[in-house]
Design a protein around this motif. Structure first.
Motif, PDB file in Angstrom:
ATOM      1  N   SER A 127      -1.420  45.373   3.288  1.00 62.22           N
ATOM      2  CA  SER A 127      -1.998  45.120   4.607  1.00 62.22           C
ATOM      3  C   SER A 127      -1.069  44.212   5.399  1.00 62.22           C
ATOM      4  O   SER A 127      -0.008  43.813   4.942  1.00 62.22           O
ATOM      5  N   SER A 128      -1.520  43.892   6.590  1.00 59.51           N
ATOM      6  CA  SER A 128      -0.740  43.015   7.460  1.00 59.51           C
ATOM      7  C   SER A 128      -0.518  41.645   6.804  1.00 59.51           C
ATOM      8  O   SER A 128       0.538  41.038   6.955  1.00 59.51           O
ATOM      9  N   TYR A 129      -1.517  41.178   6.058  1.00 63.08           N
ATOM     10  CA  TYR A 129      -1.358  39.891   5.381  1.00 63.08           C
ATOM     11  C   TYR A 129      -0.306  39.967   4.279  1.00 63.08           C
ATOM     12  O   TYR A 129       0.449  39.032   4.061  1.00 63.08           O
ATOM     13  N   VAL A 133      -7.683  46.189  -5.315  1.00 58.41           N
ATOM     14  CA  VAL A 133      -7.897  45.312  -4.152  1.00 58.41           C
ATOM     15  C   VAL A 133      -6.624  44.522  -3.843  1.00 58.41           C
ATOM     16  O   VAL A 133      -6.229  44.381  -2.681  1.00 58.41           O
ATOM     17  N   ALA A 184      -8.630  43.194   6.811  1.00 59.76           N
ATOM     18  CA  ALA A 184      -7.303  43.771   6.618  1.00 59.76           C
ATOM     19  C   ALA A 184      -7.221  44.442   5.251  1.00 59.76           C
ATOM     20  O   ALA A 184      -6.699  45.541   5.115  1.00 59.76           O
ATOM     21  N   THR A 185      -7.759  43.790   4.207  1.00 62.61           N
ATOM     22  CA  THR A 185      -7.681  44.346   2.858  1.00 62.61           C
ATOM     23  C   THR A 185      -8.446  45.651   2.755  1.00 62.61           C
ATOM     24  O   THR A 185      -7.963  46.616   2.179  1.00 62.61           O
ATOM     25  N   PHE A 186      -9.642  45.661   3.333  1.00 63.67           N
ATOM     26  CA  PHE A 186     -10.471  46.852   3.185  1.00 63.67           C
ATOM     27  C   PHE A 186     -10.314  47.821   4.347  1.00 63.67           C
ATOM     28  O   PHE A 186     -11.146  48.691   4.559  1.00 63.67           O
ATOM     29  N   ARG A 187      -9.240  47.633   5.113  1.00 63.54           N
ATOM     30  CA  ARG A 187      -8.839  48.585   6.159  1.00 63.54           C
ATOM     31  C   ARG A 187      -9.905  48.769   7.237  1.00 63.54           C
ATOM     32  O   ARG A 187     -10.021  49.839   7.826  1.00 63.54           O
ATOM     33  N   LEU A 215      -4.232  46.756  -2.117  1.00 67.88           N
ATOM     34  CA  LEU A 215      -4.627  46.944  -0.715  1.00 67.88           C
ATOM     35  C   LEU A 215      -4.215  45.732   0.121  1.00 67.88           C
ATOM     36  O   LEU A 215      -3.725  45.866   1.235  1.00 67.88           O
ATOM     37  N   LEU A 216      -4.427  44.545  -0.446  1.00 72.13           N
ATOM     38  CA  LEU A 216      -4.060  43.321   0.283  1.00 72.13           C
ATOM     39  C   LEU A 216      -2.555  43.281   0.522  1.00 72.13           C
ATOM     40  O   LEU A 216      -2.096  42.976   1.626  1.00 72.13           O
ATOM     41  N   ILE A 217      -1.781  43.608  -0.525  1.00 72.38           N
ATOM     42  CA  ILE A 217      -0.323  43.536  -0.411  1.00 72.38           C
ATOM     43  C   ILE A 217       0.185  44.508   0.652  1.00 72.38           C
ATOM     44  O   ILE A 217       1.129  44.209   1.371  1.00 72.38           O
TER      45      ILE A 217
END
Lengths: 357, 280
Positions: free
Chosen positions: A192-194, A185, B140-143, A188-190
């Motif tokens: 992402s846009s955030y 997780v 955003a995290t989970f697309r 995935l966060l890293i």
């Protein structure tokens, strides 16, 4: 294309779990390997959560042990079986929490409670920068440790006494699964846009703000999310240790995790994971022989006595910091593809030389 | 008369006892290229920082399309120290962080390039798109925002192509040559969807040839993206060529304002740049 990618990521993970499963069936359960794997997985999670803050958002925070403590206590308090409470809270009339929740719910709760604490601490603290932030978070971690040992909170935290008898794990697969999901997780966060916004803040705060990134909001978000996962790491550590006591969550623990992050590479998730297992293996297993007085025949090997392990360990750390100042991985990520390419290059080269020779 | 985009009135910025910008009043209208010039240390960048929210001016008002975005009057310690004029001009205090002002549609570049050095060219542009996305950190995290993410990526690629940076999109920003870094910084500012572009010495460190190209480039993007441009510059040939109007600052004070031809003839401007002839 996507299918291939999926197999490439899922394949090795499935293999890893299969390997762990086979190891558990074949090796004796007292093997040091399992100690290293269990503790390594837990520390990997906490190190990655610290890396999210230090390596990806550029916030130098030293509060990780404090947040792990909150997670460990939350887990313990919520899961001690009702029939055991009388014995555990013997000085506090069985405590005031009179319910238990399932293990996975308690682990999630550990993360959430920690995140709430982190949010509140972050409000004043995140106005500070670099070293000042480190000092403030370190201070908060110490305050949390003291508060949890406070007698008046005894009915909840059991004061300075142990929390015990809560459900624990025996299989190595459990910490691997929980830590694996959490790290996935975070990755995935890293990505992402955030995550990009966090990295922008790390690289240049003024430019990030000029690009419309709300600094306060994003720093707070990174701090809270990092603490959420530190809390889960704390819950896992509680399960691993089978008991929880606030006094164990000292600043030393934060330094150990910081060391893992630095050795692995600030800004590399896989670096933190690798370094975590190496660190735990060295400190718990591989260097153990240095602590034992050893005789070869009648000759006592010099220097080998209790405490020498730490000397050697410090020297190793110094060598790593001197010669690999950016850590094992730097800011790069470990991948099987890269590993193959590396070996291909090596072997491809030797082959050519053979032909030439 | 054209619509007013940026209106700066009586802005004074005082640091301790030093008045860096003194009672500055500037108007920038829609579709114009307006330049702010002056010798080193005249307070040009400080004026930019007051507009973009990096500094809170000691006194004065800034409005954008008629809406007040910054407003202040001497308060606290400055009540006593204040050495500027028009003390009673503003009564309200409006203060915003730079990100809010960027969101309103004012983008800027920096005098000493401030790219995200450890990120790629593509990521640099994507970051500028972040604030206009509707996602939250969970989607955003989970697309779950993949549609939005795809749209943003396509827009960014299109922008890079237009700016001729597509070939270097996977290079680290810090590995680019100086001129390209400048271009990227402008491209990144454009990615925030601005209505007003503030350029802080875009031609710094460029040779005459590059400066020439930059001048054409600024005019070109102004027309293409329907922008208004407010720029600080030292290269006089660039300023004289593309500016509709010029403001001249010296020691924080506005000493002249007008078209290129008018300013060039102004005696005070010549004095500020070349010094005063002393009587023998």
């Amino acid at each position: 294309m996507d299918m291939k990618k999926l197999i490439k990521t899922a394949g090795p993970i499935a293999l890893l779990f299969l390997l762990l499963f086979v190891l558990e069936k074949t090796l004796p359960t007292t093997s040091m390997l399992f100690v290293v794997l269990k503790k390594g997985a837990i520390y990997a999670l906490v190190a990655v959560s610290m890396n999210l803050l230090n390596g990806f958002t550029g916030l130098f925070s030293l509060g990780q042990a404090g947040f792990m403590l909150i997670g460990a206590y939350t887990y313990g308090i919520l899961t001690i079986p009702l029939e055991a409470r009388e014995a555990v809270y013997q000085y506090f009339d069985g405590g005031i929490v009179s319910f238990t929740v399932p293990v996975l719910v308690a682990i999630a709760a550990a993360g959430l409670v920690t995140a709430v604490f982190a949010y509140l601490i972050g409000l004043p603290v995140l106005r500070l920068k670099s070293d000042y932030l480190a000092i403030a978070t370190l201070g908060f971690a110490e305050i949390i440790r003291a508060v949890f040992q406070w007698d008046k909170l005894g009915p909840v935290t059991n004061g300075s006494n142990l929390l015990k008898r809560f459900p624990v794990f025996t299989s190595t697969l459990f910490p691997f699964a929980v830590a694996g999901v959490c790290i996935a997780v975070i990755v995935l966060l890293i990505n992402s846009s955030y995550g990009r916004a966090f990295k922008a803040i790390r690289d240049d705060e003024i430019a990030a703000e000029a690009m419309g990134i709300n600094l306060a909001k994003h720093k707070q978000m990174s701090f809270t999310i990092s603490s959420f996962f530190a809390g889960i790491g704390g819950a896992l550590l509680a399960m691993y240790q089978t008991t929880v006591q606030a006094a164990a969550f000292r600043a030393t623990m934060t330094y150990e995790i910081l060391l893992i992050v630095v050795i692995g590479g600030i800004g590399s998730v896989t670096g933190s994971c690798l370094a975590s297992f190496l660190f735990i293996a060295c400190s718990e297993w591989w260097l153990r022989f240095l602590d034992e007085v050893t005789y070869i025949g009648a000759f006592q090997v010099p220097l080998l006595s209790s405490g020498f392990r730490k000397v050697v360990f410090s020297v190793i750390v110094m060598i790593i910091v001197l010669f690999y100042s950016r850590g094992i991985m730097g800011t790069k990520e470990f991948s099987l593809d890269a590993l193959f390419r590396f070996f291909k290059k090596r072997f491809g080269k030797t082959k050519k030389e053979d032909v030439a020779g | 008369m054209r619509e007013n985009v940026l209106h700066i009135e009586n802005v004074t910025m005082q640091f301790g006892g030093v008045v860096a910008v003194d009672n500055l009043t500037v108007d920038v209208n829609k579709g114009e290229i307006v330049a702010l010039i002056g010798p080193n240390g005249a307070g040009k960048t400080t004026a930019f920082n007051c507009i973009t929210g990096v500094y809170e001016p000691t006194n004065g008002l800034v409005s954008f399309f008629g809406e007040t975005i910054v407003s202040n009057h001497p308060r606290g310690k400055m009540k006593k120290l204040y050495a500027g004029q028009n003390r009673e001009f503003c009564t309200k205090v409006v203060s915003q962080t730079p990100d809010k002002i960027t969101k309103l549609g004012i983008a800027r570049t920096f005098q000493n390039i401030r790219l995200f050095k450890n990120l790629t060219v593509f990521e640099n542009v994507l970051i500028a798109k972040h604030m206009r996305m509707k996602q939250n950190f969970l989607t955003a995290t989970f697309r779950l925002n993949f549609m939005e993410e795809r749209r943003v990526r396509e827009e960014s690629l299109a922008l890079l192509e237009e700016q001729g940076l597509l070939g270097v999109k996977d290079e680290l920003a810090s590995s680019l040559p100086y001129g390209v870094q400048r271009r990227l910084e402008i491209a990144r500012a454009l990615a925030t969807d601005p209505k007003l572009l503030l350029l802080d010495e875009p031609a710094a460190g460029m040779n005459p040839q590059e400066t020439q190209e930059l001048a054409d480039f600024i005019v070109q993007i102004k027309d293409k993206y329907a922008l208004t441009v407010f720029l600080i510059e030292h290269h006089m040939d660039l300023v004289m060529r593309i500016s509709d109007r010029i403001y001249v600052l010296d020691f924080g004070k506005l000493i002249a304002h007008g078209t290129a031809a008018e300013v060039q003839k102004d005696k005070r401007v010549i004095e500020a740049y070349l010094g005063v002839a002393e009587d023998a």
